[in-house]
Write an enzyme that holds these catalytic residues in place. Structure first.
Site, PDB file in Angstrom:
ATOM      1  N   PHE A  32       0.811  -1.225   0.000  1.00  0.00           N
ATOM      2  CA  PHE A  32       0.000   0.000   0.000  1.00  0.00           C
ATOM      3  C   PHE A  32       0.842   1.272   0.000  1.00  0.00           C
ATOM      4  O   PHE A  32       0.356   2.346  -0.336  1.00  0.00           O
ATOM      5  CB  PHE A  32      -0.985  -0.034   1.178  1.00  0.00           C
ATOM      6  CG  PHE A  32      -0.638   0.867   2.324  1.00  0.00           C
ATOM      7  CD1 PHE A  32       0.294   0.496   3.275  1.00  0.00           C
ATOM      8  CD2 PHE A  32      -1.265   2.101   2.455  1.00  0.00           C
ATOM      9  CE1 PHE A  32       0.608   1.327   4.333  1.00  0.00           C
ATOM     10  CE2 PHE A  32      -0.961   2.950   3.512  1.00  0.00           C
ATOM     11  CZ  PHE A  32      -0.011   2.564   4.448  1.00  0.00           C
ATOM     12  N   LYS A  33       2.122   1.166   0.352  1.00  0.00           N
ATOM     13  CA  LYS A  33       2.952   2.381   0.382  1.00  0.00           C
ATOM     14  C   LYS A  33       3.056   3.029  -1.006  1.00  0.00           C
ATOM     15  O   LYS A  33       3.313   4.215  -1.118  1.00  0.00           O
ATOM     16  CB  LYS A  33       4.317   2.072   0.966  1.00  0.00           C
ATOM     17  CG  LYS A  33       4.196   1.596   2.408  1.00  0.00           C
ATOM     18  CD  LYS A  33       5.319   1.982   3.286  1.00  0.00           C
ATOM     19  CE  LYS A  33       5.013   1.777   4.764  1.00  0.00           C
ATOM     20  NZ  LYS A  33       4.320   0.526   5.116  1.00  0.00           N
ATOM     21  N   ASP A  34       2.833   2.234  -2.050  1.00  0.00           N
ATOM     22  CA  ASP A  34       2.822   2.801  -3.408  1.00  0.00           C
ATOM     23  C   ASP A  34       1.759   3.894  -3.558  1.00  0.00           C
ATOM     24  O   ASP A  34       1.940   4.824  -4.337  1.00  0.00           O
ATOM     25  CB  ASP A  34       2.507   1.708  -4.441  1.00  0.00           C
ATOM     26  CG  ASP A  34       3.662   0.726  -4.620  1.00  0.00           C
ATOM     27  OD1 ASP A  34       4.822   1.109  -4.386  1.00  0.00           O
ATOM     28  OD2 ASP A  34       3.381  -0.430  -4.998  1.00  0.00           O
TER      29      ASP A  34
END
Ligand SMILES: *Cc1c(COP(=O)(O)O)cnc(C)c1O
Length: 497
Positions: A111-113
């Protein structure tokens, strides 16, 4: 609308200043001076695609960006080629159950993308506006996931360079391969003889060293941060809470734009769930925010008791991105709900540093309890939960997401609440294939790439190409340094010695 620091309510900053500085000089975090109200916009918002949904929320917060600049950032970040389709935040509505907000269809499968694909572009514009056009040097200490997501986000972004440091023996073979095969002209990856704390400490020392700072300044460079306390990482996360709600409405899973939903968030540094809180404060109809932790259950304890205590055993778990004892973004939440009282907040944060703990006042503790439900689970329960979902629903989730699913079951058992619920899913099961496989079979191969094949056969869900192709990519970096020589390495690589 502009920004102020949690430790000083007087001084005002523009969005570009907040993003370019990352953290306020007084040690506080940047927060918006007021939260725009968005409830009236939901009907129209629901008709838009993700790109336009994103632009409509960015517009409210990026006060010194033009519409063209915002559009440029969003279009570079949420390109359908990078996110496997035109919706980066896919809502998977399971039948007769909760929905899963899959935030892992981006370049690094985590999810850091969602934030790190856009932050570099926001930063690049911010430097032009408030940073005198200097080149931003991003230093990242990583235990694995953040490093790769930051590298992918910053690669070849104008006006930026990124250097990532990881503990030589402290990352998984898959994470190592993800990092040392990284493409891009402005990226450097380096192993450090030491642990993650050594990397983090050295990076902080370099960051705050005045001599090095001056040297960079002479060369028209400046250190900047891609850390999760940067406002430019939080803001993009608000969007997908609105987007998930709109998708539920469009699908008829909720009947009106007043109907409330629950969000369950697997939590580490408190960034992701804080974005959900901001969405709620902006008028999104939210019932409970369910905060899920692994064995490092410091947040569960805080939400239930009002006391935050970081002096405790640290556990290395199967959900490593949530192995955190100090959740930095909690400071923002407390600031907003204690009546934006900087003095009170500073006292708590000072106590955390000096005594290892703090206790908030009864009123603040009550507001926390009203907004959040908290629950935690251990590794065994995590694997059991993956197995249960896979057997009962043929849905395969990763270890972090499983912690959230387990917290949701606890919540339902305790409250009987039947409100429509969204589980926030933060990583592809293939990113943690070895551990996920434990839920599916007893026969687990040693080799991580072999695990991918076994998991693919069992689940019939395809391995993402960006993970599959790692096996055949040639490593580009083989730098190793002692922890005391990181600063020499940085200056040498920049050519400013
Ligand atoms: C970073 C991360 C988290 C925790 O998110 P926070 O914003 O730090 O609370 C959860 N899951 C995965 C896979 C992550 O990479």
């Amino acid at each position: 609308m502009n920004y102020k620091s949690t430790r000083n309510s007087e001084i005002r900053y523009s969005a570009s200043q907040a993003i370019y500085q990352g953290i306020s000089k007084d040690g506080g975090l940047f927060v918006p001076t007021e939260l725009p109200q968005f409830k009236g916009e939901l009907e129209n918002f629901a008709k838009l695609n993700y790109m336009d949904r994103a632009k409509s929320i960015f517009k409210l917060y990026l006060n010194d960006f033009t519409e063209e600049e915002i559009a440029d950032c969003a279009e570079k970040a949420y390109d359908y080629k990078k996110f496997d389709g035109d919706c980066p935040a896919k809502l998977n509505m399971l039948e007769n159950s909760f929905s899963v907000l899959e935030l892992w269809h981006g370049p690094t499968c985590a999810f850091k993308d969602m934030a790190l694909q856009i932050l570099p572009h926001l930063l690049s514009y911010s430097l032009k506006k408030s940073g005198k056009g200097k080149e931003a040097i991003i230093l990242v200490a990583t235990s694995g996931d953040t490093g790769k997501a930051a590298l992918e986000g910053f690669k070849d972004v104008e006006g930026t360079r990124i250097m990532v440091f990881y503990p030589e023996n402290g990352v998984s073979p898959m994470q190592l391969r993800q990092m040392n095969t990284q493409e891009g002209e402005n990226v450097t990856v380096c192993a450090v003889k030491g642990n993650f704390d050594d990397c983090q400490t050295q990076v902080k020392i370099i960051f705050t060293n005045n001599e090095i700072g001056d040297l960079l300044d002479e060369n028209n460079m400046v250190f900047s941060s891609a850390n999760s306390i940067n406002w430019g990482r939080l803001l993009p996360q608000i969007i997908y809470y609105f987007s998930a709600y709109a998708d539920l409405y469009n699908a008829g899973r909720i009947k009106s734009l007043d109907e409330k939903v629950n969000f369950v968030v697997p939590t580490g540094n408190f960034g992701n769930i804080l974005a959900a809180f901001y969405a709620k404060q902006m008028g999104l109809p939210v019932n409970k925010l369910i905060c899920a932790s692994n064995a490092n259950n410091v947040l569960t304890e805080f939400i239930n008791s009002g006391t935050y205590n970081k002096d405790r055993e640290f556990y290395t778990t199967t959900s490593p991105s949530m192995d955190i004892l100090v959740s930095s973004n909690l400071e923002r939440l407390l600031y907003h709900i204690c009546g934006e009282n900087s003095e009170k907040l500073t006292e708590w944060m000072t106590s955390l540093n000096t005594n290892g703990n703090y206790t908030v006042d009864a009123k603040t503790a009550d507001i926390v309890k009203d907004l959040f439900y908290a629950s935690s689970c251990n590794d065994e329960e995590t694997i059991q939960t993956i197995a249960k979902e896979f057997t009962e629903k043929s849905y395969l989730c990763d270890t972090h997401t499983a912690v959230a699913v387990k917290a949701y079951y606890d919540y339902v058992e305790k409250t009987g609440d039947k409100t429509e619920t969204v589980i926030v899913s933060t990583a592809s099961p293939y990113k943690f294939a070895g551990d996920v496989l434990k839920a599916v079979t007893d026969d687990i191969p040693e080799d991580e790439f072999e695990c991918l094949n076994v998991l693919e056969n069992a689940s019939k869900m395809k391995v993402p190409t960006q993970i599959k192709e790692l096996q055949s990519k040639e490593p580009r970096f083989n730098n190793v340094v002692d922890k005391d020589t990181i600063s020499n390495f940085v200056l040498g690589s920049l050519g400013v010695k």
